[in-house]
Design an enzyme around this catalytic site. Structure first.
Site, short mmCIF file in Angstrom:
data_model
loop_
_atom_site.label_atom_id
_atom_site.label_comp_id
_atom_site.label_asym_id
_atom_site.label_seq_id
_atom_site.Cartn_x
_atom_site.Cartn_y
_atom_site.Cartn_z
N ASP A 136 79.78 27.97 27.48
CA ASP A 136 78.43 27.96 28.04
C ASP A 136 77.43 28.18 26.90
O ASP A 136 77.41 29.24 26.30
CB ASP A 136 78.28 29.05 29.10
CG ASP A 136 77.02 28.86 29.95
OD1 ASP A 136 76.09 28.17 29.49
OD2 ASP A 136 76.99 29.39 31.07
N ARG A 138 74.10 27.70 27.13
CA ARG A 138 72.72 27.76 27.60
C ARG A 138 72.05 29.07 27.22
O ARG A 138 72.70 30.11 27.15
CB ARG A 138 72.70 27.64 29.13
CG ARG A 138 73.10 26.28 29.61
CD ARG A 138 73.21 26.25 31.10
NE ARG A 138 74.32 27.06 31.59
CZ ARG A 138 74.72 27.10 32.86
NH1 ARG A 138 74.07 26.40 33.78
NH2 ARG A 138 75.74 27.85 33.24
#
Ligand SMILES: [Zn+2]
Length: 461
Positions: A136, A138
């Protein structure tokens, strides 16, 4: 908090002017926000800054899910459900965060990860890692700045991902509540969603076992260590295993398929009727999980399966071709195929108990009767099964190839009722009927559930 609205921002956030955006969910106000070279948008409904803690969806861009209607992920469903939730609340914010494809790895890499999932069987996390990318990537700085600009530093977040509220809290946005949208999984994305739940700490909806549970059921060990006869069938809610043209792609979802492969890996033999080979040309091997292929058994009294069918051509597993006592088969067969003769039946259908006896002469371990509907039904109504796994998928086919059908009875009191256990596989519900006394004994150490069900009086109306 209202002052935040006009307080100058000490960031590189560039806010565009508001414009009206009429949508299916009401007329929103749309603004662009450019941060670190990426332009995001905020859709607001009502006056969220006046709300004590408005609903906020922080949605990561997903071209495939949001725009193209993909069922590989649940992004499109989450987007729609969020807009509906904001619409019914009358006020709220949807932040559409661009540049966050594939949890921040970009569209190209996301599609590369899809390809790896398809070809190597990796899950969504493993595929990112195999590409040398983070699971991930982000960050939510832009989102936090956007919320501050909108005057909303105290929110309720629409998300099933606790990492998102943690990130916002660290960036100075107080998340006072997190609302899980509780969408049903789709057959094609249930494995993906289960991966996010088990590997990325996403909320587990009520009643969902995680991946470990659904593939590590005690019953697989029970099947592997006993000589049972079991059957497995996936049918629509209205009792069909395929459409009327025979299309069975896909009635149930990925987790049910995994469950089937776990059973295959636990048995000595997997048997199907000739009709299933003719209609589906199955491989009958173990692919969705680790495990050895069982012996394939084709119940084919008239030897009508095509000679180019996979079970006769591919040597991935030994194949027993069960044909009638007098049935002729021309020409040589591949080395993995063994012809075994059924007892002479003078035109009657073969007794399932006799079929089992013939298979037992050649194969050790449990026997899985895998299809089709007619064969499973015959074995069930003949009392030849110890256990039946019947999965129902939330789909209505209307007409097609029937699943379980047998000569029923006039009275509900005569309908078949057995102890059962239930498993939720994504959207599908699998009912395990524990049919024989032997199977009940084998499963005795497992669940309190089983006892509970046995003690229940059937309700006779
Ligand atoms: Zn998506």
């Amino acid at each position: 908090m209202d002052e935040q609205h006009s307080r100058p921002l000490n960031t590189a956030l560039v806010a565009g002017p508001p414009s009206a955006l009429p949508t299916d969910y009401g007329t929103f106000t749309l603004r662009s926000y450019t941060f670190n070279g990426i332009t995001h948008v905020a859709m607001t409904l009502g006056e969220p800054a006046d709300s004590e803690a408005p609903l906020v969806r922080m949605h990561s861009e997903c071209l495939t899910g949001d725009v193209l209607g993909s069922h590989r992920c649940d992004c499109g469903d989450q987007l729609t459900a969020s807009l509906e939730a904001i619409s019914s609340a009358g006020t709220g914010i949807l932040l559409y965060l661009r540049g966050q494809e594939g949890r921040g790895i970009g569209l190209e890499n996301k599609l590369r990860a899809y390809a790896l999932q398809d070809t190597q069987g990796l899950d969504t996390v493993e595929a990112n890692l195999a590409l040398g990318l983070p699971e991930d990537a982000r960050d939510y700085q832009a989102a936090a700045h956007m919320l501050t600009h909108l005057g909303c530093n105290r929110i309720r977040l629409l998300s099933s991902n606790p990492a998102k509220s943690d990130a916002l809290n660290q960036l100075g946005i107080e998340v006072v509540g997190r609302l899980n949208l509780q969408l049903p999984d789709r057959p094609e994305n249930s494995a993906y969603l289960q991966s996010k739940r088990s590997r990325m700490n996403h909320d587990v909806p009520n009643g969902h076992p995680d991946v470990e549970h659904s593939t590590g059921l005690d019953v697989y060990r029970t099947i592997a260590t006993n000589d049972e006869v079991l059957a497995q069938l996936a049918q629509s809610e209205d009792g069909f295993i395929a459409t009327r043209s025979g299309d069975a792609m896909f009635v149930s979802g990925t987790l049910d398929r995994r469950h089937l492969h776990c059973i295959r890996a636990a048995v000595g033999a997997v048997m199907v009727g000739a009709g299933t080979v003719v209609a589906d040309n199955p491989q009958l091997t173990v692919r969705a999980v680790e495990g050895e292929n069982p012996v394939r058994v084709i119940l084919d009294p008239r030897a009508r399966i095509p000679r180019d069918s996979t079970v006769l051509q591919s040597g991935d597993a030994p194949t027993m071709w069960l044909i009638g006592a007098d049935t002729q088969v021309e020409g040589p067969l591949a080395g993995h195929v063994q012809i075994v003769r059924l007892p002479s039946t003078s035109g009657q259908r073969v007794d399932p108990h006799q079929v089992i006896a013939v298979i037992r002469e050649h194969v050790q371990g449990s026997i899985l009767v895998e299809g089709g509907g007619q064969t499973v039904s015959e074995f069930l109504s003949a009392g030849a099964l110890d256990r039946l796994f019947l999965t129902t998928a939330p789909v209505l086919i209307g007409d097609g190839v029937p699943g379980i059908r047998f000569a029923g009875s006039d009275k509900m009191s005569k309908a078949l009722r057995y102890p059962f256990r239930r498993y939720v596989f994504g959207q599908d519900v699998c009912t395990e009927y524990v049919l024989s006394a032997a199977a009940r004994k084998h499963s005795a150490q497992t669940p309190a559930q089983l006892r509970e069900v046995q003690e229940q009086e059937p309700s006779i109306g």
